[in-house]
Each structure stands twice: as structure tokens, then as C-alpha cells.
Design an enzyme around this catalytic site. Structure first.
Site, PDB file in Angstrom:
ATOM      1  N   LEU A 128      97.591  67.029  53.252  1.00  0.00           N
ATOM      2  CA  LEU A 128      98.509  68.122  53.605  1.00  0.00           C
ATOM      3  C   LEU A 128      97.810  69.474  53.568  1.00  0.00           C
ATOM      4  O   LEU A 128      96.986  69.744  52.698  1.00  0.00           O
ATOM      5  CB  LEU A 128      99.690  68.137  52.630  1.00  0.00           C
ATOM      6  N   HIS A 169     101.582  71.605  57.306  1.00  0.00           N
ATOM      7  CA  HIS A 169     102.589  70.647  56.816  1.00  0.00           C
ATOM      8  C   HIS A 169     103.584  71.352  55.891  1.00  0.00           C
ATOM      9  O   HIS A 169     104.780  71.093  55.928  1.00  0.00           O
ATOM     10  CB  HIS A 169     101.931  69.527  56.003  1.00  0.00           C
ATOM     11  N   GLU A 204     104.192  71.701  66.498  1.00  0.00           N
ATOM     12  CA  GLU A 204     103.934  71.860  67.934  1.00  0.00           C
ATOM     13  C   GLU A 204     102.452  71.657  68.266  1.00  0.00           C
ATOM     14  O   GLU A 204     102.091  71.598  69.428  1.00  0.00           O
ATOM     15  CB  GLU A 204     104.377  73.258  68.394  1.00  0.00           C
ATOM     16  N   ASP A 260     100.817  69.011  67.891  1.00  0.00           N
ATOM     17  CA  ASP A 260     100.792  67.739  68.620  1.00  0.00           C
ATOM     18  C   ASP A 260     101.871  67.820  69.701  1.00  0.00           C
ATOM     19  O   ASP A 260     102.934  67.201  69.590  1.00  0.00           O
ATOM     20  CB  ASP A 260     101.041  66.584  67.651  1.00  0.00           C
ATOM     21  N   SER A 315      94.413  68.230  59.442  1.00  0.00           N
ATOM     22  CA  SER A 315      93.781  67.474  58.352  1.00  0.00           C
ATOM     23  C   SER A 315      92.339  67.151  58.717  1.00  0.00           C
ATOM     24  O   SER A 315      91.463  67.059  57.856  1.00  0.00           O
ATOM     25  CB  SER A 315      94.544  66.177  58.094  1.00  0.00           C
TER      26      SER A 315
HETATM   27  O1  PAF Z   1     101.667  63.756  63.398  1.00  0.00           O
HETATM   28  C1  PAF Z   1     101.412  62.876  62.535  1.00  0.00           C
HETATM   29  O2  PAF Z   1     100.904  63.161  61.457  1.00  0.00           O
HETATM   30  C2  PAF Z   1     101.725  61.432  62.837  1.00  0.00           C
HETATM   31  O3  PAF Z   1     101.520  61.147  64.188  1.00  0.00           O
HETATM   32  C3  PAF Z   1     103.143  61.022  62.402  1.00  0.00           C
HETATM   33  C4  PAF Z   1     104.207  61.762  63.183  1.00  0.00           C
HETATM   34  C5  PAF Z   1     103.314  61.259  60.915  1.00  0.00           C
HETATM   35  C6  PAF Z   1     103.350  59.524  62.664  1.00  0.00           C
HETATM   36  O4  PAF Z   1     102.418  58.759  61.981  1.00  0.00           O
END
Ligand code: PAF
Length: 309
Positions: free
Chosen positions: A53, A57, A169, A171, A207
Site C-alpha cells: 500500500l 491506496h 483512475e 488503472d 506499488s
Molecule cells: O488494481 C488492483 O490492485 C487489482 O487489479 C485489483 C482491483 C485489486 C484486483 O486484483
């Protein structure tokens, strides 16, 4: 953890005033914990993560805590979404630190399941048409990734049954696919997209940033800088010319290789060939480095300034 319990000890630090984070390793434990909240019609927020994290996060968790009565954060490095075994093997795992951060953040429930808890009958990929959202960009570069991601997110949604789920966002394509899945399956879950957090030099928090040497980490700042410069050229240069400019800028450093830079419609994720008919486009990029593969994206509004009225 406190021996014999599933609670973290309260930090001795005088500034820590947060309550205990209850750690659930099984679906049964989590469901039991959530039952009291469901009975009282409490709003359940959910932040799915793969751990390691960082502030990005924690911003999702903070948002969830501000909008919900109870927040579940899951930490599960989902093997089925890694198409590259080396990427899976190298993915940073730091569960004790993650749990401490969740406690400091005031997150009430941490869900840290095993693979067999998530896939008790083995991995069966979700059978869902992603309406072409999964074919380009990450989908093209990482076969099977989105099916694995959607499978685990659906499984986690079934376990947690949240009212609101929070996704970054950063991803961008993942967020579009999760929204599509929720709509297609008629799930009663609100999906909240949260802004990307950036380091001081603009690099998107991830990460995987932990896997870079200090020199490579410095060089990676070229990625957000190229995305920023692209914004200055839109719509004065064509999409093809903007793409070329971004790639050339980043690849000046031989340690960075652009896998794709796509300018796409933010809803369909289809590549934009010219600016007409688009008020907003999303620039999405993946860069291969001598360390981790990095992704980022930026939103551009397409504004024509009339030079000769
Ligand atoms: O974005 C992430 O960390 C992962 O793709 C998720 C959404 C936790 C699914 O494993």
C-alpha cells in the site's frame, strides 16, 4: 497481530488514536464481521488492493471512510491476473506494514484471504463479454489479465457485498471494465473512481515503483512529463503526431521503451484518429523499463481556440 486474536495491537505511538483493524483471513470471518453492519443498514465501503500500500491506496481508503460507515480493504495478490510469472513472483508483498497502515488510516476491516479461500474450486474465469473494452492497450499487451482481474473483483464483490467500491483512475482501463461488469451483471454496487496520486516529480504512485533503482526511478519522471507535454499539443498536432512526440521524448532514455501510447475515447476506449467529435480524450501509456512495467494516463480536453474570428 495480537497472539491468539485477529487484531493488530494498538500502536504505542501517542499520535495513534485509531481503533483496531480486525483482520479476516476467511470468507466466513469477514461475513460474520459484516453481519452486524448489514443488520443496521450501515453503508459498506470496499477498497480492493493487491497490497504494498502507498498513499494512492490510502487516499481511496480515506475517501471510503468519509462516505461509508464501515470500510473493508482487501489485500490479495491475485495470481490469475498476472500473465507474466516473473511479474507475479516479483510483486512486492509487505503485509505487516500494509496492516499497520490500514490501522493508522482507521480502516475497520482488512480481508487477507489465501488463494484457496478466493478460488475454493480452482480458478474458473468469469464468462462475460467486455464489449471490446478489453482488447486494446493492457488487454493486447497482457493476455488474460482483464479476465483474471474481473473474475477476482466479482468474487470479492460477492463476498463483501459493498454499497460502494473504490478504484484508482491510474488503472483507467480496469476501471472502465469494472464499471461495464457492474452494469452488465446488474450489480447493486456504486463504483467510485478516484484520482491518481503522484510523486513530487509527477510519477504516478504505484506499488511497482518500489522495484526501481534510484537512477531508474529518476528517469521514470519522463513519463508524466511526456503526458503533460502532449496536453499542450492537443489539438494543434494530429493524434499521430502527438503519439510520436510522446514516444520520442520518453525513449530518449534507452532504459525506457514505450509499449503503447494510445489516445482513446474515454467511454469506448477506441483509438482516436482525429480530434473531430471528441471533446475529451484519454492518453494511456505503458512503458517497459529495465525494472517494472509502468502505466499511466492523463485526461485531455480538446479545445479549439479560434485564432481568426
Ligand atoms: O488494481 C488492483 O490492485 C487489482 O487489479 C485489483 C482491483 C485489486 C484486483 O486484483
Amino acid at each position: 497481530m495480537v497472539p491468539g486474536t485477529n487484531e493488530l495491537p494498538v500502536s504505542p505511538s501517542p499520535i495513534s488514536i485509531s481503533p483496531l483493524t480486525v483482520i479476516c483471513q476467511t470468507v466466513e470471518e469477514l461475513r460474520q464481521q459484516l453481519q452486524q453492519f448489514r443488520e443496521q443498514n450501515r453503508r459498506i465501503g470496499f477498497v480492493p488492493t493487491m497490497g504494498a500500500l502507498h498513499a494512492g491506496h490510502l487516499s481511496l481508503t480515506a475517501r471510503a471512510l468519509s462516505e461509508c460507515d464501515v470500510v473493508v480493504c482487501s489485500i490479495f495478490v491475485n495470481p490469475s491476473q498476472f500473465n507474466d510469472p516473473a511479474d507475479f513472483a516479483n510483486y512486492p508483498v509487505m503485509q505487516d506494514q500494509d496492516l499497520r497502515l490500514l490501522q493508522q488510516a482507521g480502516c475497520q476491516l482488512a480481508f487477507v484471504p489465501s488463494v484457496s479461500e478466493i478460488y475454493p474450486n480452482g480458478y474458473t474465469p468469469i464468462d462475460l463479454d467486455f464489449a471490446g473494452l478489453d482488447t486494446g492497450m493492457e488487454g493486447a499487451s497482457r493476455p488474460g489479465h482483464f479476465q483474471g482481474m474481473a473474475t477476482v473483483v466479482k468474487r470479492l464483490f460477492d463476498i463483501v457485498e459493498p454499497d460502494i467500491a473504490y478504484f484508482g483512475e491510474k488503472d483507467f482501463q480496469q476501471l472502465a471494465i469494472v464499471r461495464h461488469m457492474v452494469r452488465s451483471l446488474g450489480l447493486n454496487i456504486h463504483i467510485e473512481g478516484c484520482p491518481t496520486l503522484r510523486e513530487a516529480d509527477g510519477l504516478a504512485m504505484s506499488s511497482r515503483n518500489l522495484l526501481m533503482s534510484p537512477e531508474l526511478r529518476k528517469a521514470a519522471a519522463a513519463i508524466p512529463e511526456a503526458l503533460r507535454q502532449a496536453g499542450e499539443r492537443i489539438p494543434h498536432l494530429s493524434p499521430a503526431a502527438v503519439r510520436e512526440l510522446v514516444i520520442r521524448f520518453i525513449e530518449k532514455d534507452p532504459r525506457l521503451q514505450v509499449q503503447y501510447f494510445s489516445l482513446v475515447d474515454p467511454h469506448t476506449l477506441r483509438e482516436v484518429e482525429n480530434w473531430e467529435g471528441h471533446s475529451v480524450v484519454q492518453g494511456c501509456i505503458a512503458v517497459l523499463t529495465e525494472g517494472p512495467r509502468l502505466i499511466d494516463n492523463m485526461c485531455y480536453s480538446v479545445k479549439y481556440t479560434q485564432l481568426h474570428p
